[in-house]
Design a protein around this motif. Structure first.
Motif, PDB file in Angstrom:
ATOM      1  N   LEU A 202       0.876  -1.277  -0.210  1.00 20.06           N
ATOM      2  CA  LEU A 202       0.122  -0.057   0.031  1.00 20.06           C
ATOM      3  C   LEU A 202       0.768   1.265  -0.116  1.00 20.06           C
ATOM      4  O   LEU A 202       1.729   1.228   0.742  1.00 20.06           O
TER       5      LEU A 202
ATOM      6  N   VAL B  56      -9.714  -9.459  -2.521  1.00 20.63           N
ATOM      7  CA  VAL B  56     -10.597  -8.592  -3.327  1.00 20.63           C
ATOM      8  C   VAL B  56     -11.781  -9.348  -3.823  1.00 20.63           C
ATOM      9  O   VAL B  56     -11.507 -10.531  -4.005  1.00 20.63           O
TER      10      VAL B  56
ATOM     11  N   ALA C 231     -13.350  -4.956  -1.075  1.00 17.74           N
ATOM     12  CA  ALA C 231     -12.003  -5.468  -0.612  1.00 17.74           C
ATOM     13  C   ALA C 231     -11.932  -5.614   0.874  1.00 17.74           C
ATOM     14  O   ALA C 231     -12.691  -4.973   1.766  1.00 17.74           O
TER      15      ALA C 231
ATOM     16  N   MET D 214     -12.750  -2.382   2.699  1.00 15.47           N
ATOM     17  CA  MET D 214     -12.256  -0.968   1.605  1.00 15.47           C
ATOM     18  C   MET D 214     -12.828  -1.260   0.442  1.00 15.47           C
ATOM     19  O   MET D 214     -13.599  -2.104  -0.108  1.00 15.47           O
TER      20      MET D 214
ATOM     21  N   LEU E 188     -11.851  -0.862  -3.722  1.00 12.95           N
ATOM     22  CA  LEU E 188     -10.757  -0.506  -4.555  1.00 12.95           C
ATOM     23  C   LEU E 188     -11.275  -0.110  -5.809  1.00 12.95           C
ATOM     24  O   LEU E 188     -12.233  -0.898  -6.402  1.00 12.95           O
ATOM     25  N   LYS E 189     -10.767   0.902  -6.619  1.00 10.49           N
ATOM     26  CA  LYS E 189     -10.941   1.373  -7.806  1.00 10.49           C
ATOM     27  C   LYS E 189     -10.001   0.936  -8.886  1.00 10.49           C
ATOM     28  O   LYS E 189      -8.898   1.160  -8.527  1.00 10.49           O
ATOM     29  N   ARG E 190     -10.345   0.418 -10.136  1.00 10.14           N
ATOM     30  CA  ARG E 190      -9.492  -0.066 -10.883  1.00 10.14           C
ATOM     31  C   ARG E 190      -9.720   0.595 -12.337  1.00 10.14           C
ATOM     32  O   ARG E 190     -10.950   0.458 -12.720  1.00 10.14           O
TER      33      ARG E 190
ATOM     34  N   TYR F 107      -2.131   5.610 -10.599  1.00  7.72           N
ATOM     35  CA  TYR F 107      -2.892   5.282  -9.336  1.00  7.72           C
ATOM     36  C   TYR F 107      -2.398   6.367  -8.477  1.00  7.72           C
ATOM     37  O   TYR F 107      -3.113   6.914  -7.662  1.00  7.72           O
TER      38      TYR F 107
ATOM     39  N   SER G 179      -6.453   7.499   1.032  1.00  7.60           N
ATOM     40  CA  SER G 179      -6.422   6.651   0.094  1.00  7.60           C
ATOM     41  C   SER G 179      -5.076   6.011  -0.032  1.00  7.60           C
ATOM     42  O   SER G 179      -4.235   6.807   0.464  1.00  7.60           O
TER      43      SER G 179
ATOM     44  N   VAL H   5      -2.684   0.535  -4.564  1.00 12.75           N
ATOM     45  CA  VAL H   5      -2.438  -1.153  -3.793  1.00 12.75           C
ATOM     46  C   VAL H   5      -1.853  -1.909  -4.977  1.00 12.75           C
ATOM     47  O   VAL H   5      -2.292  -1.674  -6.003  1.00 12.75           O
TER      48      VAL H   5
ATOM     49  N   ARG I 253      -2.735  -3.755 -10.018  1.00  6.49           N
ATOM     50  CA  ARG I 253      -2.857  -2.174  -9.513  1.00  6.49           C
ATOM     51  C   ARG I 253      -4.168  -1.779  -9.338  1.00  6.49           C
ATOM     52  O   ARG I 253      -5.093  -2.096 -10.053  1.00  6.49           O
ATOM     53  N   TRP I 254      -4.493  -1.009  -8.147  1.00  5.88           N
ATOM     54  CA  TRP I 254      -5.744  -0.538  -7.774  1.00  5.88           C
ATOM     55  C   TRP I 254      -5.425   0.812  -7.185  1.00  5.88           C
ATOM     56  O   TRP I 254      -4.795   1.294  -6.608  1.00  5.88           O
TER      57      TRP I 254
END
Length: 160
Positions: free
Chosen positions: A29, A65, A81, A97, A99-101, A112, A145, A148, A159-160
């Motif tokens: 992270l 995830v 996640a 959490m 996570l946005k990808r 990111y 934020s 990840v 990658r996130w």
């Protein structure tokens, strides 16, 4: 007239995600150090490796995830996640959490980290606003934020 309490994010996350099928993965992270004064906005930001306190295990940070996104926007997909505590062997006490990808383009670290930096600056400005406008406190929620990277993932996969 009867009003129902809104469900918590944890309740929603658990309801729509089968955590028993999600595999535990080692994660790195990255975040920016919080800004402490307005002058910091003009200094190059420094990235810090880190995780929320209580989630540092002897052998790293572990995360689960969800296998599928729960929402999709124009540019990114959102996944539930769990940030696991300790050695990551149990889901008990895990932090939920989102996570946005990115859906298109390259999954480069810088892309990111730019999103994390924007969030860090927004949090700082919101804090300043709440200091000047005490009535706003409680109506604004500030979230930390992170970018990840899942271990074992090379290139675009992690990658996130």
């Amino acid at each position: 007239d009867e009003t129902k309490a809104e469900p918590t994010r944890a309740a929603i996350t658990n309801r729509f995600t089968a955590w028993s099928v999600a595999q535990r993965q080692r994660a790195e992270l990255l975040t920016f150090r919080p800004l402490s004064r307005a002058e910091d906005l003009y200094q190059p930001s420094r990235v810090a490796l880190g995780q929320p306190s209580g989630h540092e295990g002897a052998d790293g940070t572990w995360i689960k995830v969800a296998p599928a996104p729960f929402a999709e926007g124009r540019c990114r997909q959102a996944y539930n996640a769990l940030l696991l505590k300790g050695d990551g062997s149990r889901d008990t006490g895990a932090e939920h959490m989102v996570l946005k990808r990115f859906m298109t383009g390259e999954h480069r670290r810088l892309r990111y980290l730019e999103q994390v930096e924007v969030s860090c600056i927004s949090n700082f400005l919101a804090e300043l606003f709440m200091q000047e406008n005490p009535d706003a406190r409680g109506r604004l929620k500030l979230l930390r934020s992170y970018a990840v990277k899942l271990s074992g993932s090379s290139g675009s996969g992690g990658r996130w």
